[in-house]
Scaffold this motif. Structure first.
Motif, PDB file in Angstrom:
ATOM      1  N   GLY A 166       0.819  -1.207   0.000  1.00  0.00           N
ATOM      2  CA  GLY A 166       0.000   0.000   0.000  1.00  0.00           C
ATOM      3  C   GLY A 166       0.848   1.250   0.000  1.00  0.00           C
ATOM      4  N   ASP A 167       0.312   2.329   0.601  1.00  0.00           N
ATOM      5  CA  ASP A 167       0.979   3.637   0.588  1.00  0.00           C
ATOM      6  C   ASP A 167       1.409   4.078   1.975  1.00  0.00           C
ATOM      7  OD1 ASP A 167       0.466   3.668  -2.095  1.00  0.00           O
ATOM      8  OD2 ASP A 167      -1.385   4.823  -1.916  1.00  0.00           O
ATOM      9  N   GLU A 168       1.530   3.159   2.947  1.00  0.00           N
ATOM     10  CA  GLU A 168       1.927   3.529   4.294  1.00  0.00           C
ATOM     11  C   GLU A 168       3.442   3.611   4.392  1.00  0.00           C
ATOM     12  OE1 GLU A 168       0.173   0.824   6.993  1.00  0.00           O
ATOM     13  OE2 GLU A 168      -1.891   1.438   6.548  1.00  0.00           O
ATOM     14  N   CYS A 169       4.034   4.523   3.628  1.00  0.00           N
ATOM     15  CA  CYS A 169       5.481   4.699   3.611  1.00  0.00           C
ATOM     16  C   CYS A 169       5.767   6.023   2.926  1.00  0.00           C
ATOM     17  CB  CYS A 169       6.162   3.532   2.882  1.00  0.00           C
ATOM     18  SG  CYS A 169       5.551   3.302   1.190  1.00  0.00           S
ATOM     19  N   GLN A 220       9.277  -0.225  -7.638  1.00  0.00           N
ATOM     20  CA  GLN A 220       8.283  -0.755  -8.577  1.00  0.00           C
ATOM     21  C   GLN A 220       8.315   0.052  -9.862  1.00  0.00           C
ATOM     22  OE1 GLN A 220       4.362  -0.933  -6.904  1.00  0.00           O
ATOM     23  NE2 GLN A 220       3.358  -1.474  -8.826  1.00  0.00           N
ATOM     24  N   ASN A 221       8.262  -0.661 -10.983  1.00  0.00           N
ATOM     25  CA  ASN A 221       8.072   0.001 -12.270  1.00  0.00           C
ATOM     26  C   ASN A 221       6.908  -0.664 -12.996  1.00  0.00           C
ATOM     27  OD1 ASN A 221       9.136  -2.428 -13.133  1.00  0.00           O
ATOM     28  ND2 ASN A 221      10.937  -1.547 -14.105  1.00  0.00           N
ATOM     29  N   ALA A 222       6.781  -0.427 -14.284  1.00  0.00           N
ATOM     30  CA  ALA A 222       5.635  -0.957 -15.025  1.00  0.00           C
ATOM     31  C   ALA A 222       5.718  -2.462 -15.238  1.00  0.00           C
ATOM     32  CB  ALA A 222       5.514  -0.255 -16.381  1.00  0.00           C
ATOM     33  N   VAL A 223       6.842  -3.073 -14.890  1.00  0.00           N
ATOM     34  CA  VAL A 223       7.030  -4.503 -15.123  1.00  0.00           C
ATOM     35  C   VAL A 223       6.834  -5.318 -13.854  1.00  0.00           C
ATOM     36  CG1 VAL A 223       8.639  -6.257 -15.929  1.00  0.00           C
ATOM     37  CG2 VAL A 223       8.584  -4.023 -17.035  1.00  0.00           C
ATOM     38  N   ASN A 224       7.533  -4.951 -12.772  1.00  0.00           N
ATOM     39  CA  ASN A 224       7.459  -5.736 -11.546  1.00  0.00           C
ATOM     40  C   ASN A 224       7.812  -4.866 -10.360  1.00  0.00           C
ATOM     41  OD1 ASN A 224      10.173  -5.429 -12.086  1.00  0.00           O
ATOM     42  ND2 ASN A 224      10.723  -7.412 -11.218  1.00  0.00           N
ATOM     43  N   ARG A 225       7.883  -5.498  -9.189  1.00  0.00           N
ATOM     44  CA  ARG A 225       8.271  -4.822  -7.957  1.00  0.00           C
ATOM     45  C   ARG A 225       9.236  -5.715  -7.181  1.00  0.00           C
ATOM     46  NH1 ARG A 225       3.258  -4.283  -3.952  1.00  0.00           N
ATOM     47  NH2 ARG A 225       2.399  -3.182  -5.759  1.00  0.00           N
ATOM     48  N   LEU A 226      10.049  -5.074  -6.296  1.00  0.00           N
ATOM     49  CA  LEU A 226      11.051  -5.804  -5.532  1.00  0.00           C
ATOM     50  C   LEU A 226      11.230  -5.131  -4.177  1.00  0.00           C
ATOM     51  CD1 LEU A 226      13.015  -8.234  -5.922  1.00  0.00           C
ATOM     52  CD2 LEU A 226      14.773  -6.545  -6.492  1.00  0.00           C
ATOM     53  N   HIS A 227      11.504  -5.945  -3.120  1.00  0.00           N
ATOM     54  CA  HIS A 227      11.725  -5.447  -1.773  1.00  0.00           C
ATOM     55  C   HIS A 227      13.180  -5.668  -1.370  1.00  0.00           C
ATOM     56  CE1 HIS A 227       7.328  -5.918  -1.770  1.00  0.00           C
ATOM     57  NE2 HIS A 227       7.324  -4.979  -0.853  1.00  0.00           N
ATOM     58  N   GLN A 228      13.686  -4.784  -0.495  1.00  0.00           N
ATOM     59  CA  GLN A 228      15.033  -4.893   0.048  1.00  0.00           C
ATOM     60  C   GLN A 228      15.024  -4.349   1.481  1.00  0.00           C
ATOM     61  OE1 GLN A 228      17.697  -6.451   0.494  1.00  0.00           O
ATOM     62  NE2 GLN A 228      18.694  -6.036  -1.473  1.00  0.00           N
ATOM     63  N   TYR A 229      15.957  -4.888   2.331  1.00  0.00           N
ATOM     64  CA  TYR A 229      16.000  -4.507   3.734  1.00  0.00           C
ATOM     65  C   TYR A 229      17.442  -4.212   4.132  1.00  0.00           C
ATOM     66  CZ  TYR A 229      11.571  -6.939   3.269  1.00  0.00           C
ATOM     67  OH  TYR A 229      10.349  -7.350   2.823  1.00  0.00           O
ATOM     68  N   HIS A 230      17.604  -3.246   5.096  1.00  0.00           N
ATOM     69  CA  HIS A 230      18.930  -2.835   5.552  1.00  0.00           C
ATOM     70  C   HIS A 230      18.869  -2.633   7.066  1.00  0.00           C
ATOM     71  CE1 HIS A 230      22.920  -1.061   5.202  1.00  0.00           C
ATOM     72  NE2 HIS A 230      22.516  -0.086   6.002  1.00  0.00           N
ATOM     73  N   PRO A 231      19.546  -3.500   7.877  1.00  0.00           N
ATOM     74  CA  PRO A 231      19.501  -3.357   9.341  1.00  0.00           C
ATOM     75  C   PRO A 231      20.342  -2.180   9.820  1.00  0.00           C
ATOM     76  CG  PRO A 231      20.936  -5.171   8.717  1.00  0.00           C
ATOM     77  CD  PRO A 231      20.306  -4.683   7.438  1.00  0.00           C
ATOM     78  N   ILE A 232      19.910  -1.548  10.920  1.00  0.00           N
ATOM     79  CA  ILE A 232      20.583  -0.368  11.474  1.00  0.00           C
ATOM     80  C   ILE A 232      20.634  -0.508  12.989  1.00  0.00           C
ATOM     81  CG2 ILE A 232      20.598   2.156  11.627  1.00  0.00           C
ATOM     82  CD1 ILE A 232      18.750   2.136   9.155  1.00  0.00           C
TER      83      ILE A 232
END
Length: 420
Positions: free
Chosen positions: A271-274, A303-315
């Motif tokens: 969604g848009d909660e970011c 995300q673009n018109a083809v697909n979406r991808l997630h990534q994470y970075h610990p702090i």
């Protein structure tokens, strides 16, 4: 019956078709009577029947059905074109009453095969033969044709499919789908020609026993790079009240929609909660200030018109946030003071011996006094040594000796020379 009895409630008549249809195939037209507020029509208890009146010429009627609040007809056309269909509704036992509602629509009849060309990739994004379709390059694409035949007109036909993928590749198949892989990005146009053929019984010697229909379909595709990776460049450790900057590098075709959020857990963003950022490139800079120590996670969705991808970075955020400059300033001041003391001591030690030598060895008395003293001393010496010496050194000679003698002597008193 008084027609005014039927008008306290306003009615609408909605029409829909399953067209377009192929010549010779049946097309369905459905009419539904509804009240003005969107509910079904309601009649008085003694009048619950009504009649639908259809006008569909020059189409041929092949079937008709009646429901409680709707009516449907099946028609067929032997020639291509747009054919008008009209319908109105009246009470069944009131021929002189005004129509409760009227409706009008067009049925499109074509001599070609009707269907959709669909391009689907592994992420499920599809394109139904429309301009501006976006697919990923270097990704397996399934191209398929979906026949539109609600009346089952082509049930005995055999099909042949001619594929042209727009990059020089052509295929002929008997299946309605094929798999293909585009290796270059850009805009590509896919052409498909469908041929249907079947036999029919001859009603006369002049009729042909073999029937054939064709259809041509086109899809314009914009081939993009799917998002393959998200690289987060930035520190994984910081302190409270310090701002941490990150650089996001995305491998994929823009435009990109970035969504990022810092929370205590690594969670997929939906969604848009970011924090939403729209970029036309492949990189973006974000920053965040931490107020409470602890463990956090930077979650990123691209995300673009083809697909979406997630990534994470610990702090990891520490409890103290003293800036290194706080320690640097006292060190600089201390070093400056020490250097100043060293310079002062060096100049002091080198200046003291010079002052002592200058005061001890130099004779700053006037020349006239020195001449008088020298004259008296020479006279006395001459009287003592020579008792009474009639000869004395000339005055000019003494001046020459005085000028050639050094002003300072480091070890002993200057010696004077006399001539007899």
């Amino acid at each position: 019956m008084n027609s005014a009895f039927w008008f306290p409630v306003q009615y609408d008549l909605r029409l829909s078709t399953d067209g377009p249809t192929t010549t010779g195939a049946d097309g369905l037209v459905l009419a539904t009577l509804i009240a003005g507020n969107g509910s079904h029509a309601v009649f008085p208890d003694d009048l619950k029947q009504y009649r639908f009146h259809w006008v569909y010429s020059p189409l041929l009627l092949t079937g008709k059905s009646e429901g409680e609040f709707n009516s449907a007809i099946s028609v067929t056309g032997q020639s291509p074109g747009d054919f008008p269909i009209a319908v109105w509704v009246t009470p069944a036992d009131c021929w002189l009453c005004q129509p409760l509602a009227k409706g009008f629509t067009l049925l499109h009849v074509t001599e070609f095969i009707v269907g959709n060309l669909i391009m689907v990739q592994r992420d499920g994004i599809s394109s139904q033969a429309k301009q501006g379709s976006r697919l990923a390059r270097d990704t397996t694409t399934q191209a398929s044709f979906v026949l539109h035949d609600p009346s089952n007109y082509f049930k005995s036909a055999s099909f042949l499919y001619n594929w042209d993928f727009g990059d020089g590749t052509q295929l002929v198949t008997e299946d309605s789908f094929v798999y293909y892989n585009y290796s270059t990005a850009g805009t590509c146009t896919v052409h498909l020609k469908v041929v249907a053929e079947w036999k029919q019984l001859k009603k006369s010697p002049d009729e042909k026993g073999l029937v054939q229909k064709t259809g041509e379909f086109t899809a314009s595709l914009e081939l993009l790079d799917a998002i393959q990776s998200i690289q987060v460049l930035g520190s994984s450790e910081t302190h409270v009240m310090q701002t941490l900057n990150f650089s996001l590098q995305i491998t994929g075709s823009p435009p990109l929609a970035l969504c990022w959020l810092v929370k205590s857990d690594c969670i997929p963003l939906e969604g848009d909660e970011c924090h939403l950022v729209e970029i036309n490139g492949t990189s973006c800079n974000v920053s965040h200030t931490f107020n409470v120590p602890g463990r956090y996670c930077l979650s990123v969705r691209a995300q673009n018109a083809v697909n979406r991808l997630h990534q994470y970075h610990p702090i990891t955020v520490g409890a103290t946030g003293i800036h290194p400059a706080v320690f640097a300033l006292p060190c600089v001041a201390l070093i400056s003071v020490m250097l100043g003391l060293i310079v002062y001591a060096t100049f002091r030690s080198t200046s003291q011996p010079k002052d002592l030598v200058e005061v001890a060895d130099f004779d700053f008395s006037p020349m006239s006094d020195k001449s008088t003293v020298d004259s008296e001393a020479e006279g006395r010496c001459a009287w003592v040594c020579c008792r009474c010496c009639p000869l004395q050194a000339p005055h000019g000679y003494r001046e020459i000796i005085r000028e050639t003698h050094g002003l300072l002597h480091p070890l002993h008193k200057p010696a004077k020379t006399y001539m007899v």
